[in-house]
Design an enzyme around this catalytic site. Structure first.
Site, short mmCIF file in Angstrom:
data_model
loop_
_atom_site.label_atom_id
_atom_site.label_comp_id
_atom_site.label_asym_id
_atom_site.label_seq_id
_atom_site.Cartn_x
_atom_site.Cartn_y
_atom_site.Cartn_z
N VAL A 60 0.84 -1.20 0.00
CA VAL A 60 0.00 0.00 0.00
C VAL A 60 0.88 1.25 0.00
CG1 VAL A 60 -1.83 1.24 1.22
CG2 VAL A 60 -1.77 -1.26 1.25
N HIS A 61 0.48 2.22 -0.80
CA HIS A 61 1.20 3.50 -0.86
C HIS A 61 0.83 4.33 0.36
CE1 HIS A 61 3.13 6.93 -2.96
NE2 HIS A 61 2.17 7.65 -2.39
#
EC number: 3.2.1.4
Length: 239
Positions: free
Chosen positions: A136-137
């Protein structure tokens, strides 16, 4: 509680507007826009409809499309309950009397898509199901915790050391909904692919209400012994 001029449009829609014609005209504009979009989501808007991916996801744009799918699911859920309570139906250009159950069915399909009923069998809610995005960013999720490494990590150091590494995030951002797939249901789980892997609060927030409503209907159906599908159809017994 009587409506006032400071009341939000949603309250005025529910409580009525005793203050005059001007307020009613404004509310009619809100309702017209909402119903136009709902009909477009249902593909009943005389060709001016919201696109869908092959797997059934409502699709608006490439960057963080799930914000639109989740917001649409929220509106569909709220409006289906409003129509059911009023004993009304949605009027669309291609269907003059759409029952509340159709709105809720589409909302449910978007929720199920997000949770893994999609071509990739991937949950776009982090931490839910056997497969979900692992890169996940998100800065806090992608940098090792202070308990594991108490060395100081500066802004650029965090970027240089953690942003591009290929290992899964050391911290699972449970409950976050990422941007999601493209119009062909394709998704690349890569931290640098922020168009698809960035987690946003406005993706998750609308789904809280959708999940709550679906859970409420499911619980009511189980407790009252309703036939399968009765809750989705908003029968009087399971409403």
């Amino acid at each position: 509680m009587p409506a006032s001029r400071s009341s939000p449009p949603s309250q005025l829609l529910l409580d009525g507007d005793p203050l005059g014609k001007q307020d009613r005209l404004v509310l009619e504009q809100y309702r017209a826009k909402a119903e136009h979009y709902l009909c477009a989501c249902l593909r009943l808007n005389n060709g001016s409809n919201v696109d869908r991916s092959p797997g059934g996801m409502l699709y608006v744009r490439q960057w963080n499309n799930l914000q639109y799918a989740s917001s649409a699911a929220f509106l569909l859920t709220v409006y289906s309950r409003y129509l059911a309570g009023a004993g009304a139906r949605l009027r669309c250009p291609d269907a003059p009397a759409v029952p509340p159950s159709e709105l809720l069915a589409l909302a449910r399909s978007q929720a199920e898509y997000i949770l893994g009923r999609n071509p990739l069998r991937l949950s776009y809610m982090v931490g839910y199901g056997p497969r979900f995005p692992a890169h996940v960013h998100h800065r806090a999720a992608s940098i090792v915790s202070h308990k594991a490494n108490n060395r100081f990590i500066g802004c650029m150091q965090g970027f240089d050391n953690w942003y591009t590494h290929k290992r899964p995030n050391p911290n699972v951002l449970t409950g976050a909904i990422v941007g999601g797939p493209n119009c062909r249901d394709e998704f690349r789980d890569d931290r640098t692919n922020y168009v698809q892997t960035e987690a946003c609060t406005y993706n998750t927030a609308p789904m809280v209400a959708v999940f709550a409503r679906l859970h409420n209907l499911s619980t009511a159906a189980a407790e009252e012994g309703c036939r399968p599908g009765a809750a989705l159809g908003l029968s009087a017994k399971c409403r």
